[in-house]
Design a protein around this motif. Structure first.
Motif, PDB file in Angstrom:
ATOM      1  N   LEU A  60       0.811  -1.218   0.000  1.00  0.00           N
ATOM      2  CA  LEU A  60       0.000   0.000   0.000  1.00  0.00           C
ATOM      3  C   LEU A  60       0.835   1.254   0.000  1.00  0.00           C
ATOM      4  N   MET A 139      -8.339 -14.334   2.598  1.00  0.00           N
ATOM      5  CA  MET A 139      -9.261 -14.951   3.551  1.00  0.00           C
ATOM      6  C   MET A 139      -8.611 -16.115   4.272  1.00  0.00           C
ATOM      7  N   LYS A 142      -6.351 -14.725   6.858  1.00  0.00           N
ATOM      8  CA  LYS A 142      -7.064 -14.033   7.916  1.00  0.00           C
ATOM      9  C   LYS A 142      -7.565 -14.974   8.997  1.00  0.00           C
TER      10      LYS A 142
ATOM     11  N   GLN B  67     -16.544 -15.637   8.555  1.00  0.00           N
ATOM     12  CA  GLN B  67     -16.081 -14.330   8.110  1.00  0.00           C
ATOM     13  C   GLN B  67     -16.870 -13.837   6.891  1.00  0.00           C
ATOM     14  N   LEU B  69     -16.947 -11.654   3.679  1.00  0.00           N
ATOM     15  CA  LEU B  69     -15.968 -11.072   2.755  1.00  0.00           C
ATOM     16  C   LEU B  69     -16.282  -9.624   2.465  1.00  0.00           C
ATOM     17  N   PHE B 134     -12.592  -3.690  -3.094  1.00  0.00           N
ATOM     18  CA  PHE B 134     -12.543  -4.786  -2.123  1.00  0.00           C
ATOM     19  C   PHE B 134     -11.177  -4.860  -1.464  1.00  0.00           C
ATOM     20  N   ASN B 136      -8.914  -2.524  -1.158  1.00  0.00           N
ATOM     21  CA  ASN B 136      -8.713  -1.381  -0.270  1.00  0.00           C
ATOM     22  C   ASN B 136      -9.435  -1.565   1.054  1.00  0.00           C
ATOM     23  N   GLN B 138     -10.338  -4.362   2.510  1.00  0.00           N
ATOM     24  CA  GLN B 138      -9.689  -5.407   3.307  1.00  0.00           C
ATOM     25  C   GLN B 138      -8.412  -4.881   3.959  1.00  0.00           C
ATOM     26  N   MET B 139      -7.640  -4.137   3.210  1.00  0.00           N
ATOM     27  CA  MET B 139      -6.363  -3.644   3.739  1.00  0.00           C
ATOM     28  C   MET B 139      -6.586  -2.616   4.838  1.00  0.00           C
ATOM     29  N   LEU B 141      -9.136  -2.459   6.841  1.00  0.00           N
ATOM     30  CA  LEU B 141      -9.576  -3.173   8.037  1.00  0.00           C
ATOM     31  C   LEU B 141      -8.409  -3.859   8.723  1.00  0.00           C
ATOM     32  N   LYS B 142      -7.544  -4.427   7.919  1.00  0.00           N
ATOM     33  CA  LYS B 142      -6.455  -5.246   8.447  1.00  0.00           C
ATOM     34  C   LYS B 142      -5.507  -4.444   9.330  1.00  0.00           C
ATOM     35  N   ILE B 178     -17.844  -9.172   9.961  1.00  0.00           N
ATOM     36  CA  ILE B 178     -17.369  -8.287   8.896  1.00  0.00           C
ATOM     37  C   ILE B 178     -15.994  -7.726   9.226  1.00  0.00           C
ATOM     38  N   ILE B 179     -15.839  -7.247  10.459  1.00  0.00           N
ATOM     39  CA  ILE B 179     -14.569  -6.577  10.776  1.00  0.00           C
ATOM     40  C   ILE B 179     -13.514  -7.552  11.276  1.00  0.00           C
TER      41      ILE B 179
END
Lengths: 221, 221
Positions: A60, A139, A142, B67, B69, B134, B136, B138-139, B141-142, B178-179
């Motif tokens: 990123l 996934m 994760k 989870q 997605l 998607f 962005n 995910q990243m 959140l991560k 979700i999170i």
DNA sequence: ATCGGAGGGTGTAATTTTACACCTTTGACA
DNA sequence: TGTCAAAGGTGTAAAATTACACCCTCCGAT
């Protein structure tokens, strides 16, 4: 739609000789050394980067610190989602090993997509496949703990080599950035794997001793 | 390639009246209640699901446990990556609210993509945009802790409504899925937000009181 | 040759998150 | 109206992960 195009190379092979020549007459070859920045986040998308050989990391941020999104191997396009959806790259690409890259002209590529329906279908299949793979990868990582994620990464690398002994061209820190845990967690888990006789490791070279138990851990059990 | 197609609806609007009619003459309308399974993981891809209204969750398993997605809102295609890259859906889709869905014929869709270069370019732009989004999501959140991730989700929902008061059509458990944190973490962070006067919440309805501080937390600072 | 930085490595403390136990509220429905 | 299950809610203990402190080794540059 019968054939599934599961690599960028495969997808380019759809083109006729004439189309292929047109695309490559407007292209350049570039070589990068390990560690070099290939694409800087925020730079405009003028070309399409096709990775002919080597391994590339997407992250990123251009600084070699942040979370690594994914690794790209030969035959893949670099950052293909950005080419047609945004005017600029949303992340940086860095060479992890020596890389050979073909810089295709974006407008020629787009023209061929518009004119050749078979090519555009193959390309759609390709980007769908790439993104489906990315999603699955994310996934799977994760839902694992640090040991599971590390074992998973080692198993994935193993698939790219034929032998149980190979080199992972990544520092411990880079491994950590890929699986989303700290450097220390990676080191401790590697030490555990060694103590338990699952692997033998010496610097970047690694030998898998007990593949089935390692896969067990990778699956998270 | 000037215009960026940032929703499925936008992309379908490229079609000529004749093409549009051809596509819709081979399609069906379906309605789902909240909680109903729309697509079951592993089922063959025979149609393309276009979400006309409602909210849909994608998850790796059909059981309402795993989870989540991503969430899909109106104007999106459901599981579009699977349509052209695999013969079967790799995840399940479930209605979170009442949903209205158009079931487009996959072969007709593919035929139009092959024949209409402008449509296929728009479609390529669309799926690139979806996947970029998607990735962005995910990243972002991560890289957050549980409070940051929750604040981020609340802020994202707020963007879909015009008011600072709205309903999130999710249970605490679903928010957790979700999170990527536990139900308890969600509840504790919600309680903290309330105590600190960032939000007011009552069941599924939520009022943002201090938007700027909530965004601060969402950015993780 | 040696200095310094980057990478490998490990132990311990602090922090974060989860797991568990348990209670209350709500709403569908018999 | 009573019952039951699902959801909301909270405290405490356990587990996982990170942060920090510190050491060693290797290797390139001066």
């Amino acid at each position: 739609m019968e054939q599934i195009h599961d690599s960028g190379k495969n997808c380019l092979s759809i083109l006729s000789t004439k189309e292929y020549n047109e695309l490559y007459s407007n292209s350049n070859s570039l070589n990068f050394e390990a560690g070099e920045l290939i694409v800087k986040k925020g730079s405009p998308v003028n070309n399409i980067y096709f990775l002919k050989s080597g391994i590339v990391e997407l992250s990123l941020d251009q600084a070699p610190k942040n979370q690594i999104l994914s690794l790209l191997f030969n035959g893949e396009f670099i950052g293909i989602n950005c080419v047609f959806s945004t005017a600029q790259y949303r992340f940086s690409a860095r060479a992890l090993t020596k890389c050979s890259i073909e810089l295709l002209d974006k407008e020629t590529f787009a023209k061929l997509l518009k004119e050749n329906g078979t090519f555009s279908m193959a390309f759609i299949q390709y980007i769908s496949w790439v993104n489906e793979g990315f999603l699955n990868w994310q996934m799977k990582l994760k839902e694992k703990n640090s040991a599971g994620a590390l074992a998973f990464l080692i198993c994935e690398f193993q698939k790219n080599f034929d032998s149980n002994s190979f080199e992972i061209p990544l520092t411990r820190q880079e491994i950590a950035r890929i699986i989303g845990f700290s450097k220390e967690s990676v080191l401790k888990n590697l030490a555990d794997f060694r103590k338990e006789g699952l692997i033998d490791s010496n610097g970047k070279s690694i030998t898998i001793i007990d593949a089935s138990r390692l896969e067990e851990i990778a699956k998270y059990g």
